[in-house]
Design an enzyme around this catalytic site. Structure first.
Site, PDB file in Angstrom:
ATOM      1  N   GLU A 103       0.829  -1.209   0.000  1.00 33.19           N
ATOM      2  CA  GLU A 103       0.000   0.000   0.000  1.00 33.19           C
ATOM      3  C   GLU A 103       0.862   1.257   0.000  1.00 33.19           C
ATOM      4  O   GLU A 103       1.993   1.247   0.479  1.00 33.19           O
ATOM      5  CB  GLU A 103      -0.889   0.030   1.258  1.00 33.19           C
ATOM      6  N   ASP A 104       0.291   2.314  -0.529  1.00 34.65           N
ATOM      7  CA  ASP A 104       0.986   3.595  -0.474  1.00 34.65           C
ATOM      8  C   ASP A 104       0.895   4.211   0.918  1.00 34.65           C
ATOM      9  O   ASP A 104       1.870   4.753   1.419  1.00 34.65           O
ATOM     10  CB  ASP A 104       0.454   4.571  -1.532  1.00 34.65           C
ATOM     11  N   ASP A 107      -3.856   5.395   6.505  1.00 33.78           N
ATOM     12  CA  ASP A 107      -4.404   6.641   7.052  1.00 33.78           C
ATOM     13  C   ASP A 107      -5.192   6.261   8.298  1.00 33.78           C
ATOM     14  O   ASP A 107      -4.627   6.171   9.394  1.00 33.78           O
ATOM     15  CB  ASP A 107      -5.277   7.272   5.963  1.00 33.78           C
ATOM     16  N   PHE A 156      -2.588  16.499   4.412  1.00 38.04           N
ATOM     17  CA  PHE A 156      -3.011  15.989   3.105  1.00 38.04           C
ATOM     18  C   PHE A 156      -1.796  15.909   2.202  1.00 38.04           C
ATOM     19  O   PHE A 156      -1.223  16.931   1.813  1.00 38.04           O
ATOM     20  CB  PHE A 156      -4.079  16.898   2.494  1.00 38.04           C
ATOM     21  N   ARG A 169      -0.597  12.140  -8.770  1.00 35.12           N
ATOM     22  CA  ARG A 169      -0.075  10.785  -8.499  1.00 35.12           C
ATOM     23  C   ARG A 169       1.328  10.599  -9.075  1.00 35.12           C
ATOM     24  O   ARG A 169       2.123   9.831  -8.548  1.00 35.12           O
ATOM     25  CB  ARG A 169      -0.991   9.730  -9.134  1.00 35.12           C
TER      26      ARG A 169
HETATM   27  C1  PRP Z   1      -6.034   5.402  -0.158  1.00 34.90           C
HETATM   28  C2  PRP Z   1      -4.810   4.538   0.032  1.00 34.90           C
HETATM   29  C3  PRP Z   1      -5.326   3.405   0.862  1.00 34.90           C
HETATM   30  C4  PRP Z   1      -6.385   4.057   1.704  1.00 34.90           C
HETATM   31  C5  PRP Z   1      -5.828   4.342   3.051  1.00 34.90           C
HETATM   32  O1  PRP Z   1      -6.756   4.903  -1.213  1.00 34.90           O
HETATM   33  O2  PRP Z   1      -4.290   4.096  -1.177  1.00 34.90           O
HETATM   34  O3  PRP Z   1      -5.896   2.388   0.073  1.00 34.90           O
HETATM   35  O4  PRP Z   1      -6.761   5.272   1.058  1.00 34.90           O
HETATM   36  O5  PRP Z   1      -6.795   4.958   3.857  1.00 34.90           O
HETATM   37  P1  PRP Z   1      -7.325   4.321   5.197  1.00 34.90           P
HETATM   38  O6  PRP Z   1      -6.150   3.826   5.960  1.00 34.90           O
HETATM   39  O7  PRP Z   1      -8.015   5.471   5.864  1.00 34.90           O
HETATM   40  O8  PRP Z   1      -8.296   3.223   4.867  1.00 34.90           O
HETATM   41  P2  PRP Z   1      -7.931   5.701  -1.915  1.00 34.90           P
HETATM   42  O9  PRP Z   1      -9.243   5.232  -1.377  1.00 34.90           O
HETATM   43  O10 PRP Z   1      -7.663   7.168  -1.846  1.00 34.90           O
HETATM   44  O11 PRP Z   1      -7.825   5.189  -3.417  1.00 34.90           O
HETATM   45  P3  PRP Z   1      -6.589   5.285  -4.450  1.00 34.90           P
HETATM   46  O12 PRP Z   1      -5.515   4.337  -3.983  1.00 34.90           O
HETATM   47  O13 PRP Z   1      -7.159   4.862  -5.762  1.00 34.90           O
HETATM   48  O14 PRP Z   1      -6.113   6.721  -4.439  1.00 34.90           O
END
Ligand code: PRP
Length: 186
Positions: A103-104, A107, A156, A169
């Site tokens: 994962e990136d 949060d 953010f 991105r």
């Molecule tokens: C982001 C990120 C994780 C998630 C983390 O994805 O890539 O999957 O949010 O947030 P959390 O810990 O609060 O669950 P996003 O839903 O923005 O989709 P994306 O990867 O397509 O940008």
């Protein structure tokens, strides 16, 4: 700032490309050591994880396979239900496999918490987590990355796969988005 065209849309850079690549190289050595002699399936979570999956997988000097999921969180940021909808499922049968979720960012942790449970319920032998970034102050569930790039403040951030309204991105560094860019939409 390496991107003149968006430099006035960003505040400070939190993690440079060089720092990220160096940290991922260290994590790759740990992964190689931990999974020595075992099969390993990397599962990336679209779309944010594209960059870290690309860099991590190429830092590994052992065979791996890759698969991808896309998920969407209901009421993300407004509820703590943690219910996740699968938009694109795995192509691979993970029963009996060692899975490393890539994962990136962590949060709230709700996405990865749900995903880990989901993959375990399908019979994965082990499910570990590698995250490039984590916001410790935003965490709502008890989830710990087995391999973590960097802790960052609860701001953010964009770049290195992370977006705001699908923009930014492609930036190589992780930067804080200027609040001016989203103040109108709040
Ligand atoms: C982001 C990120 C994780 C998630 C983390 O994805 O890539 O999957 O949010 O947030 P959390 O810990 O609060 O669950 P996003 O839903 O923005 O989709 P994306 O990867 O397509 O940008």
């Amino acid at each position: 700032m390496r991107y003149d065209d968006v430099s006035d849309e960003l505040d400070e850079i939190l993690v440079t490309e060089e720092q990220m690549l160096a940290r991922l190289a260290e994590l790759a050595r740990e992964v190689e050591r931990d999974y020595d002699g075992h099969d390993l399936l990397l599962v990336g979570v679209l779309k944010g994880a594209v960059m870290v999956m690309s860099d991590l997988s190429r830092a590994l000097t052992r065979p791996v396979r890759m698969d991808w999921m896309a998920v969407s969180s209901y009421g993300h940021g407004t509820t703590s239900s943690g219910v996740v909808r699968i938009l694109k499922d795995l192509d691979t049968d993970i029963a009996g496999k060692n899975v490393l979720l890539v994962e990136d960012i962590i949060d709230t942790g709700l996405t990865l918490s749900w995903l880990r449970d989901n993959l375990l319920s399908r019979g994965a032998l082990t499910v570990k987590i590698l995250a490039a970034l984590q916001k410790p102050d935003a965490l709502k569930v008890d989830i710990v990355a087995d391999y973590l790039g960097f802790d960052i403040p609860n701001k953010f951030v964009v770049g290195y796969g992370l977006d705001y309204a699908e923009n930014y991105r492609h930036l190589r560094d992780v930067a804080v988005l200027s609040p001016r860019m989203y103040a109108d939409s709040e």
